[in-house]
Design a protein around this motif. Structure first.
Motif, mmCIF file in Angstrom:
data_model
loop_
_atom_site.group_PDB
_atom_site.id
_atom_site.type_symbol
_atom_site.label_atom_id
_atom_site.label_comp_id
_atom_site.label_asym_id
_atom_site.label_seq_id
_atom_site.Cartn_x
_atom_site.Cartn_y
_atom_site.Cartn_z
ATOM 1 N N UNK A 182 45.407 25.611 57.688
ATOM 2 C CA UNK A 182 44.973 24.475 58.504
ATOM 3 C C UNK A 182 43.451 24.499 58.581
ATOM 4 N N UNK A 183 42.820 23.338 58.339
ATOM 5 C CA UNK A 183 41.370 23.232 58.476
ATOM 6 C C UNK A 183 41.022 22.086 59.420
ATOM 7 N N UNK A 184 39.821 22.179 59.990
ATOM 8 C CA UNK A 184 39.366 21.145 60.930
ATOM 9 C C UNK A 184 37.846 21.131 60.903
ATOM 10 N N UNK A 185 37.270 19.959 60.680
ATOM 11 C CA UNK A 185 35.828 19.787 60.780
ATOM 12 C C UNK A 185 35.567 18.590 61.691
ATOM 13 N N UNK A 186 34.638 18.739 62.627
ATOM 14 C CA UNK A 186 34.352 17.638 63.549
ATOM 15 C C UNK A 186 32.850 17.523 63.786
ATOM 16 N N UNK A 187 32.440 16.314 64.100
ATOM 17 C CA UNK A 187 31.026 16.009 64.352
ATOM 18 C C UNK A 187 30.923 15.100 65.568
ATOM 19 N N UNK A 188 30.057 15.474 66.507
ATOM 20 C CA UNK A 188 29.769 14.644 67.680
ATOM 21 C C UNK A 188 28.270 14.391 67.737
ATOM 22 N N UNK A 189 27.899 13.121 67.909
ATOM 23 C CA UNK A 189 26.486 12.784 68.083
ATOM 24 C C UNK A 189 26.294 12.126 69.445
ATOM 25 N N UNK A 190 25.138 12.340 70.026
ATOM 26 C CA UNK A 190 24.743 11.665 71.262
ATOM 27 C C UNK A 190 23.505 10.844 70.949
ATOM 28 N N UNK A 205 40.646 16.834 58.668
ATOM 29 C CA UNK A 205 41.403 18.076 58.663
ATOM 30 C C UNK A 205 42.734 17.896 57.975
ATOM 31 N N UNK A 206 43.566 18.922 58.075
ATOM 32 C CA UNK A 206 44.889 18.847 57.485
ATOM 33 C C UNK A 206 45.399 20.220 57.099
ATOM 34 N N UNK A 207 46.619 20.262 56.563
ATOM 35 C CA UNK A 207 47.214 21.515 56.078
ATOM 36 C C UNK A 207 46.818 21.701 54.617
ATOM 37 N N UNK A 208 45.529 21.918 54.430
ATOM 38 C CA UNK A 208 44.935 22.002 53.088
ATOM 39 C C UNK A 208 43.873 23.092 53.086
ATOM 40 N N UNK A 209 43.305 23.356 51.908
ATOM 41 C CA UNK A 209 42.175 24.268 51.789
ATOM 42 C C UNK A 209 40.868 23.502 51.948
ATOM 43 N N UNK A 210 39.785 24.222 52.166
ATOM 44 C CA UNK A 210 38.491 23.560 52.315
ATOM 45 C C UNK A 210 38.089 22.773 51.080
ATOM 46 N N UNK A 211 38.646 23.152 49.917
ATOM 47 C CA UNK A 211 38.314 22.416 48.695
ATOM 48 C C UNK A 211 38.789 20.971 48.743
ATOM 49 N N UNK A 212 39.671 20.637 49.704
ATOM 50 C CA UNK A 212 40.078 19.238 49.873
ATOM 51 C C UNK A 212 38.942 18.400 50.457
ATOM 52 N N UNK A 302 48.980 17.759 58.932
ATOM 53 C CA UNK A 302 48.714 18.831 59.895
ATOM 54 C C UNK A 302 49.967 19.252 60.670
ATOM 55 N N UNK A 303 50.849 18.307 60.970
ATOM 56 C CA UNK A 303 52.028 18.629 61.757
ATOM 57 C C UNK A 303 53.242 19.027 60.945
ATOM 58 N N UNK A 304 53.135 19.057 59.624
ATOM 59 C CA UNK A 304 54.303 19.312 58.784
ATOM 60 C C UNK A 304 54.767 20.766 58.866
ATOM 61 N N UNK A 445 43.192 11.535 61.158
ATOM 62 C CA UNK A 445 42.413 12.207 60.109
ATOM 63 C C UNK A 445 42.699 13.707 60.028
ATOM 64 N N UNK A 446 43.899 14.108 60.474
ATOM 65 C CA UNK A 446 44.288 15.508 60.337
ATOM 66 C C UNK A 446 43.718 16.412 61.399
ATOM 67 N N UNK A 447 43.579 15.883 62.629
ATOM 68 C CA UNK A 447 42.941 16.665 63.690
ATOM 69 C C UNK A 447 43.801 16.785 64.938
ATOM 70 N N UNK A 448 45.040 16.283 64.910
ATOM 71 C CA UNK A 448 45.850 16.201 66.124
ATOM 72 C C UNK A 448 46.289 17.563 66.649
ATOM 73 N N UNK A 449 46.191 17.727 67.962
ATOM 74 C CA UNK A 449 46.689 18.911 68.655
ATOM 75 C C UNK A 449 47.477 18.437 69.868
ATOM 76 N N UNK A 450 48.669 18.996 70.058
ATOM 77 C CA UNK A 450 49.526 18.572 71.161
ATOM 78 C C UNK A 450 49.751 19.731 72.116
ATOM 79 N N UNK A 451 49.622 19.458 73.399
ATOM 80 C CA UNK A 451 49.847 20.474 74.419
ATOM 81 C C UNK A 451 51.144 20.226 75.177
#
Length: 481
Positions: A182-190, A205-212, A302-304, A445-451
């Protein structure tokens, strides 16, 4: 070498854990009468870098491994876990968990390895890029974001990778293993303009390698998307209030279906009658335009789950079909108690957590309309493109969601950006008011997280463009008419 053998060689064999010992541990679980019991072995390797103001502010590398042992007797559960994988620790944990049972020893089924085609590669994404390349990638995000607009005052970026392997053995004969990256990259700007500050967010993100990830193009794409959202919100006017039509954009707005409907279709809530959907299988719970699916078999999502955390194969589960409730998402225990079958939705955060019925990739199936056709039917209303958060009461179905990108619709056209918009409603009621469903199904975009119950698991979310005939909108200013 298949995933089963890889997990055995890397997780179990170095600790001297062979099949004959697994059988002995299961026999220890079966010392008393049980519905079933299982052992869940896991190792997770994680690395994370966080950048702020152009420098790496923090980094971490963790390896966690252990075994969770569960004994189920009807509605009762005994659970013990150990972060040491050795024979004495496993046998002690089995004895502790089995104490929930009573009476004569139970019988177990001989182990049979479950086979399935993996939904993702077994390679480790933590090692798929060297650390310098990861840091250069984060610094490129910072540079592109600052170059995209002089109003950018602050940039925060994160890159996280995880490689997780597990093996489940159970008294019902289950022997299953899976390996998931699992990979995740995020960017926030102000951004700041004339004393006003707004933020923008973009991620992949997603259930992939960084090469994706295309590290030559992606920094620019994410930077421009985050800056675009912040720019929209800097120009946004106060949101309206009142009852009005709502158009939900494709992709991430499916979080409303996930929260307001999906959680209510998880088996544990329905077994105890605490869901707004309890006891309604076969009934009309949504408009005929709505078909809701939970699908753990989508490649690289990501959820698979090739197998869920109880060793049940991932599945394509139709929960609502043309408005009719067809079934619930089940783990083994709730399925047994509700006289149904597990659906591949038994999930846990880690070896120290109990499995629960949880969503995988949940989405609203596509319909027949183009987004333009849907928007053209709205005289005055809201177009919600993204959400920043919300709350749901499972029992009543009531929810409150906050938009992070929204616009007015006036005379069939998307016009002014608005902010401060909240959507207030009841999940089943809103689903009954869905009148048009688009043909543009998209996923997050492959970033979902559920609590749930203090546990977080990766999930997928999706939907096409959707029109809800009426919903209560809270905002800072009434819609002018």
């Amino acid at each position: 070498m298949d995933n089963m053998e890889l997990v055995r060689q890397e997780l179990l064999h170095p600790m001297g854990i062979e099949d004959n010992f697994l059988a002995r541990a299961l026999d220890e679980l079966c010392a008393h009468e049980l519905t079933f019991g299982d052992l869940y072995f896991e190792r997770a390797v994680q690395e994370r870098f966080y950048l702020e103001e152009g420098i790496i502010k923090s980094g971490s590398f963790d390896i966690e491994q252990g075994v969770g042992i569960r004994a189920v007797a009807g509605e009762k559960t005994g659970f013990a876990y150990s972060d040491v994988i050795d024979k004495p620790s496993i046998l002690r944990a089995c004895k502790a968990a089995a104490g929930i049972g009573q009476g004569h020893p139970c019988t177990r089924v001989n182990l049979t390895a479950r086979k399935a085609k993996p939904l993702y590669v077994a390679d480790n994404p933590v090692h798929s890029w060297e650390r310098k390349r990861k840091i250069d990638f984060l610094q490129a995000l910072d540079s592109y974001a600052r170059a995209a607009d002089p109003r950018v005052k602050q940039v925060m970026a994160q890159l996280a990778t995880q490689h997780k392997m597990f093996l489940v053995v159970a008294t019902d004969g289950t022997l299953a293993a899976d390996i998931k990256p699992v990979i995740h990259v995020s960017l926030t700007v102000v951004m700041e303009e004339k004393g006003k500050r707004e933020s923008g967010f973009a991620a992949r993100g997603g259930a992939v390698l960084l090469d994706a990830l295309d590290d030559a193009k992606l920094p620019s794409e994410l930077a421009h998307e985050a800056v675009r959202i912040a720019t929209v919100n800097l120009a946004a006017q106060a949101g309206p209030t009142g009852q009005m039509p709502l158009v939900l954009g494709a992709g991430w707005p499916g979080v409303l279906v996930h929260e307001a409907v999906g959680h209510g279709l998880e088996g544990d809530f329905n077994r105890v009658g605490s869901s707004a959907f309890s006891g309604k299988i076969g009934q009309q719970v949504a408009s005929k335009a709505c078909t809701v699916i939970d699908d753990g078999t989508l490649p690289y999502r990501r959820g698979s789950v090739t197998f869920d955390d109880e060793g049940t194969p991932g599945a394509h589960n139709v929960l609502i079909e043309q408005g009719i409730l067809k079934g619930y998402m089940q783990d083994k225990q709730n399925a047994f108690l509700m006289h149904s079958a597990p659906t591949g939705n038994g999930r846990r955060e880690d070896y120290g957590s109990l499995p629960l019925p949880r969503m995988t990739n949940t989405y609203l199936a596509p319909g027949d309309y183009s987004p333009a056709e849907i928007i053209a039917t709205v005289d005055k209303g809201i177009y919600a493109v993204n959400f920043s958060g919300g709350q749901v009461d499972i029992t009543s179905g009531r929810f409150v969601f906050c938009t992070s990108e929204a616009y007015l619709i006036e005379q069939g056209k998307v016009t002014t950006p608005i902010k401060g918009v909240t959507l207030i409603g009841n999940g089943p009621e809103v689903m009954q008011r869905v009148s048009m469903v688009g043909n543009d199904l998209a996923f997050d975009q492959g970033i979902g997280v559920c609590g749930k119950a203090g546990q977080s698991v990766p999930v997928g979310i999706g939907q096409p463009t959707v029109k809800v005939e009426a919903i209560t909108v809270g905002g800072m200013e009434a819609l002018h008419g």
